[in-house]
Design a protein around this motif. Structure first.
Motif, short mmCIF file in Angstrom:
data_model
loop_
_atom_site.label_atom_id
_atom_site.label_comp_id
_atom_site.label_asym_id
_atom_site.label_seq_id
_atom_site.Cartn_x
_atom_site.Cartn_y
_atom_site.Cartn_z
N HIS A 298 -9.43 8.98 6.55
CA HIS A 298 -9.05 7.57 6.43
C HIS A 298 -8.36 7.13 7.72
N THR B 99 0.85 -1.18 0.00
CA THR B 99 0.00 0.00 0.00
C THR B 99 0.89 1.23 0.00
N ASP C 86 -2.48 4.04 -8.41
CA ASP C 86 -2.86 3.20 -7.28
C ASP C 86 -2.50 3.82 -5.94
N THR C 87 -1.81 4.95 -5.94
CA THR C 87 -1.44 5.63 -4.70
C THR C 87 -2.68 6.28 -4.08
N ILE C 88 -2.84 6.13 -2.77
CA ILE C 88 -3.97 6.73 -2.06
C ILE C 88 -3.59 8.15 -1.68
N GLN C 89 -4.37 9.12 -2.14
CA GLN C 89 -4.09 10.53 -1.90
C GLN C 89 -4.83 11.00 -0.64
N TRP D 8 -5.98 3.62 9.08
CA TRP D 8 -5.37 2.31 8.91
C TRP D 8 -4.97 1.78 10.28
N ILE E 1 0.71 5.50 0.27
CA ILE E 1 -0.10 6.68 0.59
C ILE E 1 0.72 7.92 0.25
N ARG F 151 -12.66 4.65 5.18
CA ARG F 151 -12.40 5.28 3.88
C ARG F 151 -13.41 6.40 3.66
N ASN F 152 -12.89 7.59 3.44
CA ASN F 152 -13.74 8.76 3.27
C ASN F 152 -14.71 8.92 4.45
N HIS G 220 -6.91 -0.96 5.97
CA HIS G 220 -7.57 0.30 5.61
C HIS G 220 -9.06 0.17 5.93
#
Length: 457
Positions: free
Chosen positions: A422, A2, A42-45, A424, A4, A432-433, A429
């Motif tokens: 978010h 993962t 694929d990176t989580i912003q 973790w 971020i 989310r949102n 994870h």
């Protein structure tokens, strides 16, 4: 793996801009580096990334009582002790299925509030008549099953509770579900180890001698020795009548006795400690033990105000927990902790320093102290630590346009859990949102579980 990408991140080195945090499949942070140019789809912003603390003290089942004990009790001077009688009547009706559903909701709400870990001070062990279930660890298994559903990190603390007071009187009717002699407690601990071993590798098993009122002096020391590498949590100096009772029977104030008779070190988390002298505060702070603070519950039950100013000036470590779970909110626990100091001392920004704002100092303190209290390898955003991470939404009205410490000040003093974007827990994870990924499932089970409890009120 993962990855971020955070616009701002509070790492062990301080605030950093535009960084990439990589998480290994085992749940640990593998690297922290400058994001540079370009972007992987694929990176989580995220906006602001900070450590997600442990919730260091919880009695999960009490969540189902939230809001139901605000009427005056039989006494014209209602207090913790009259509230406790109402709590005892409520818990007599709880089944294992209900406890699991309630615990899952509590853990979900912790995650949505920004906590990564549930430290469960677990003392509801037996059937309503006090007889053990066929499996002595039945209720511990239910807490673990809830954690498997919610995805939260779990530190499970089976509680040893033997007597109804310092005079070693038998447990009263409302306490029968808690009690164990030393042999039964050892069986419970063994069963709890089996139950928790089914969870991911970030789980921790510790012990909790309930209080100086609930154990003999010899048993208290013996319980602490049962898990020599695990955390030890103890209620201490919470209420004035408790201080008076311990002083009358043991010849010393609770903190005074603990300092003289226990090997207090980094394994220990001392819950509440709202009733201390100035000298006790300074001396206990220097032992390396963590203060397990529950400001919202302590205010709700009239416990008193913890002396955070002098504790932290003496190098003391702190954590926060939601205890009775009347309200599960990381921001509000930190706010209550600081504003109680202001009210007592007629001051402002009581826990800030010249180098750190209030929000920054508190968030970092409870992240590091909470990890210590949980026996968990986290507390900082740092390579090798569990990826316990909280992303705050910089598009939220209360945080928009802010940078650095001011983000945390606004989260604590102007914001609430709606700022949480978010979360973790050891790389899982789960939020989310702003929403737990299993919210609907967990909420349905909770509604079904509490309906008969509320019908019986």
């Amino acid at each position: 793996m993962t990855v971020i990408r955070a616009k701002q991140a509070l790492t062990a080195r301080g605030w950093e801009n535009d960084v990439l945090i990589s998480i290994n499949p085992d749940g640990r942070i593998s690297s922290i580096k400058d994001a540079g140019t370009g972007s992987d789809p694929d990176t989580i912003q995220v906006g602001a990334l900070v450590p997600a603390p442990a919730n260091s003290h919880s009695h999960a089942f009490q969540r189902a009582m939230a809001g139901l004990t605000e009427k005056r009790g039989d006494s014209p001077t209602d207090s913790f002790w009259t509230w406790r009688q109402l709590m005892y009547r409520f818990l007599d009706a709880l089944t294992p299925d209900q406890v699991e559903a309630i615990a899952a909701l509590v853990q979900m709400e912790m995650l949505e509030a920004g906590y990564a870990t549930n430290v469960e001070f677990h003392y509801l062990h037996h059937q309503p008549d006090g007889q053990p279930y066929d499996n002595p660890a039945e209720m511990a298994e239910r807490i673990c099953a809830a954690a498997a559903t919610s995805g939260i990190g779990l530190t499970l603390l089976p509680v040893q509770y033997q007597f109804g007071g310092c005079d070693q009187r038998p447990l009263g009717p409302g306490q029968r579900r808690f009690g164990n002699d030393p042999d039964r407690y050892a069986d419970l601990l063994e069963g709890s180890q089996t139950a928790i071993s089914q969870l991911p590798p970030d789980r921790v098993l510790g012990v909790a001698p309930h209080s100086l009122r609930a154990l003999s002096q010899q048993s208290l020391k013996a319980v602490a020795a049962l898990r020599p590498d695990g955390p030890v949590h103890l209620h201490l100096a919470e209420q004035i009548p408790e201080v008076e009772e311990v002083q009358a029977h043991w010849g010393a104030r609770p903190v005074e006795w603990a300092l003289d008779n226990l090997v207090l070190d980094q394994r220990w988390c001392l819950i509440h400690i709202t009733q201390m002298t100035a000298q006790e505060t300074k001396t206990l702070a220097r032992t390396g033990s963590v203060a397990g603070l529950c400001p919202l519950t302590e205010a709700s039950l009239g416990d008193g105000i913890f002396d955070g100013v002098h504790w932290m000036q003496s190098g003391g470590r702190i954590s926060v927990g939601s205890d009775s779970n009347i309200r599960i909110s990381l921001a509000e626990e930190l706010r209550q902790l600081d504003t109680s100091q202001r009210l007592r001392d007629h001051s402002r920004a009581a826990l800030a320093t010249a180098e750190q704002s209030t929000g920054r100092r508190l968030l970092e303190a409870v992240s590091v102290g909470g990890a210590q209290a949980a026996g968990r390898g986290s507390g900082w955003i740092e390579t090798g630590q569990w990826a316990d991470l909280l992303a705050l939404d910089l598009d939220h009205l209360d945080l928009a346009g802010l940078r650095g410490d001011t983000i945390l000040d606004s989260f604590v003093f102007a914001g609430d859990s709606r700022c949480v974007q978010h979360v973790w827990s050891a790389g899982r994870h789960m939020v989310r949102n702003g929403r737990h990924i299993r919210r609907d499932q967990i909420a349905r089970a909770y509604r079904k579980a509490v309906a008969p409890l509320r019908d019986g009120l």
